[in-house]
Write an enzyme that holds these catalytic residues in place. Structure first.
Site, PDB file in Angstrom:
ATOM      1  N   LYS A  53      91.175  19.364  29.601  1.00 28.52           N
ATOM      2  CA  LYS A  53      89.733  19.969  30.201  1.00 28.52           C
ATOM      3  C   LYS A  53      89.971  20.926  31.307  1.00 28.52           C
ATOM      4  O   LYS A  53      89.365  22.219  31.310  1.00 28.52           O
ATOM      5  CB  LYS A  53      88.957  18.957  30.499  1.00 28.52           C
ATOM      6  CG  LYS A  53      88.293  18.051  29.556  1.00 28.52           C
ATOM      7  CD  LYS A  53      87.542  16.791  29.958  1.00 28.52           C
ATOM      8  CE  LYS A  53      87.239  15.923  28.846  1.00 28.52           C
ATOM      9  NZ  LYS A  53      86.750  14.673  29.076  1.00 28.52           N
ATOM     10  N   GLN A  97      85.295  10.724  33.573  1.00 32.25           N
ATOM     11  CA  GLN A  97      86.030  10.319  32.258  1.00 32.25           C
ATOM     12  C   GLN A  97      85.779   8.831  31.878  1.00 32.25           C
ATOM     13  O   GLN A  97      86.081   7.876  32.736  1.00 32.25           O
ATOM     14  CB  GLN A  97      87.451  10.621  32.489  1.00 32.25           C
ATOM     15  CG  GLN A  97      88.203  10.361  31.073  1.00 32.25           C
ATOM     16  CD  GLN A  97      87.790  11.433  30.201  1.00 32.25           C
ATOM     17  OE1 GLN A  97      87.317  12.693  30.223  1.00 32.25           O
ATOM     18  NE2 GLN A  97      87.952  10.938  28.900  1.00 32.25           N
ATOM     19  N   ASP A 120      78.017  15.968  30.601  1.00 35.74           N
ATOM     20  CA  ASP A 120      78.434  15.152  29.540  1.00 35.74           C
ATOM     21  C   ASP A 120      77.293  14.687  28.815  1.00 35.74           C
ATOM     22  O   ASP A 120      77.297  14.193  27.769  1.00 35.74           O
ATOM     23  CB  ASP A 120      78.998  13.897  30.188  1.00 35.74           C
ATOM     24  CG  ASP A 120      80.263  13.754  30.064  1.00 35.74           C
ATOM     25  OD1 ASP A 120      81.078  14.383  28.910  1.00 35.74           O
ATOM     26  OD2 ASP A 120      81.115  13.084  30.783  1.00 35.74           O
TER      27      ASP A 120
HETATM   28  N1  GUN Z   1      85.833   9.852  26.899  1.00 33.74           N
HETATM   29  C1  GUN Z   1      85.969  10.210  25.630  1.00 33.74           C
HETATM   30  N2  GUN Z   1      84.979  11.110  25.453  1.00 33.74           N
HETATM   31  C2  GUN Z   1      84.578  11.219  26.736  1.00 33.74           C
HETATM   32  C3  GUN Z   1      83.668  12.480  26.852  1.00 33.74           C
HETATM   33  O1  GUN Z   1      83.011  13.211  26.147  1.00 33.74           O
HETATM   34  N3  GUN Z   1      83.120  12.441  28.157  1.00 33.74           N
HETATM   35  C4  GUN Z   1      83.573  11.756  29.167  1.00 33.74           C
HETATM   36  N4  GUN Z   1      83.182  11.583  30.292  1.00 33.74           N
HETATM   37  N5  GUN Z   1      84.498  10.729  28.722  1.00 33.74           N
HETATM   38  C5  GUN Z   1      84.886  10.514  27.389  1.00 33.74           C
END
Ligand code: GUN
Length: 304
Positions: A53, A97, A120
């Site tokens: 990311k 996350q 998100d």
């Molecule tokens: N863990 C797995 N997919 C995601 C996501 O799209 N966002 C976040 N914050 N955590 C994740």
């Protein structure tokens, strides 16, 4: 029938290019889009995601600020990090996350994020607005990315039966909400199957579009796929493979070779849904920055 591949890598690159142009325009106007990423602890899979990311942000001209507290951080200290990011004008999007270590309260952390920075799309305000059809709501990146894959591949969803396997807050549940919307790339008849569904194969065989997000390697076998279906595989699972240099290989939730023989379109793993998640997160971040710029412009005293 044998399937055509849906190229998530290429479509994600296209979106990242579009995001890069919007980010450059914002930067020219004095606002560099910024994303705050919080990763608690050292889970190796999460570390890989976060690194990807951050790199993607940099390539698109988005400032990424990684905050990496240890796995023993207290709830109060984590909430304080979120508060700081909420208050920071250089940060337009916030991502914590998931999953968090067990001693932390994920719901409280998610609800602490300012909804206008919730790129998100997990905050109840965004989830609720999305369900009610508001175009303003940030949508979770993975289901939003799946809709984009389907649209940009030219697949019609209107009036078609979409079967989703999995009901997680991150994918299955918001995916069902998106597919029900009165909009391009949706207007579908939606069925959500999950771990308690009886006669799962009978249900999945109804799917003209079958979206699978269960996190179980190759659970959907070829006989569970309707002839001519569009198959979207969200799973990324490591399975032991002594013949590979790394000792493992990645497989989806769908038995690819079998499904390939029956589907009309199918996403590969890797290179299908995965790259779209990051692209859509960047897109949400740039949208948040554009809105922040508009808010500043509309609240500044006029010079006339
Ligand atoms: N863990 C797995 N997919 C995601 C996501 O799209 N966002 C976040 N914050 N955590 C994740």
């Amino acid at each position: 029938m044998t399937a055509q591949l849906i190229d998530g890598k290429a479509i994600a690159a296209e979106i990242r290019g579009e995001v890069g142009l919007r980010a450059a325009k914002l930067t020219e106007q004095g606002v560099r889009p910024g994303l705050g990423v919080v990763l608690v602890g050292g889970d190796p899979a999460s570390q890989v995601y976060v690194r990807m990311k951050t790199r993607a942000c940099e390539e698109a001209g988005i400032m990424a600020r990684d905050i990496l507290p240890g796995g023993d951080i207290t709830q109060a200290d984590l909430l304080a990090i979120v508060d700081d990011l909420n208050a920071d004008p250089d940060v337009h999007g916030i991502l914590v996350q998931l999953p968090l270590p067990k001693h932390l309260n994920e719901t409280e952390v998610t609800e602490r994020i300012d909804p206008s920075k919730d790129v998100d799309g997990f905050h109840p305000v965004n989830q609720g607005r999305m369900a009610q059809g508001s175009p303003e709501a940030f949508r979770p990146a993975t289901p939003a990315g799946i809709q984009e894959l389907i649209k940009r591949t030219g697949i019609d969803t209107s009036g078609r039966h979409v079967v989703i396997v999995g009901r997680s807050n991150i994918v299955g549940m918001p995916m069902s909400t998106i597919m029900l919307q009165k909009e391009d790339g949706a207007n579908a008849t939606v069925t959500v199957a999950h771990s308690r569904t009886k006669n799962l194969a009978e249900v999945t065989r109804l799917g003209e579009i079958l979206i699978v997000a269960v996190g179980r390697p190759e659970m959907i076998t070829g006989d569970m796929v309707r002839e001519g279906a569009v198959v979207i595989d969200v799973g990324v699972n490591r399975v032991d493979d002594p013949s590979s240099e790394r000792g493992y290989r990645l497989v989806g939730d769908v038995a690819f070779d079998e499904a390939f023989e029956r589907a009309s379109w199918i996403t590969p793993v890797p290179g299908g849904v995965g790259p779209m998640t990051i692209a859509m997160l960047l897109k949400n971040t740039v949208t948040a920055a554009e809105r922040a710029l508009r808010t500043v412009a509309s609240t500044q005293p006029s010079m006339g």
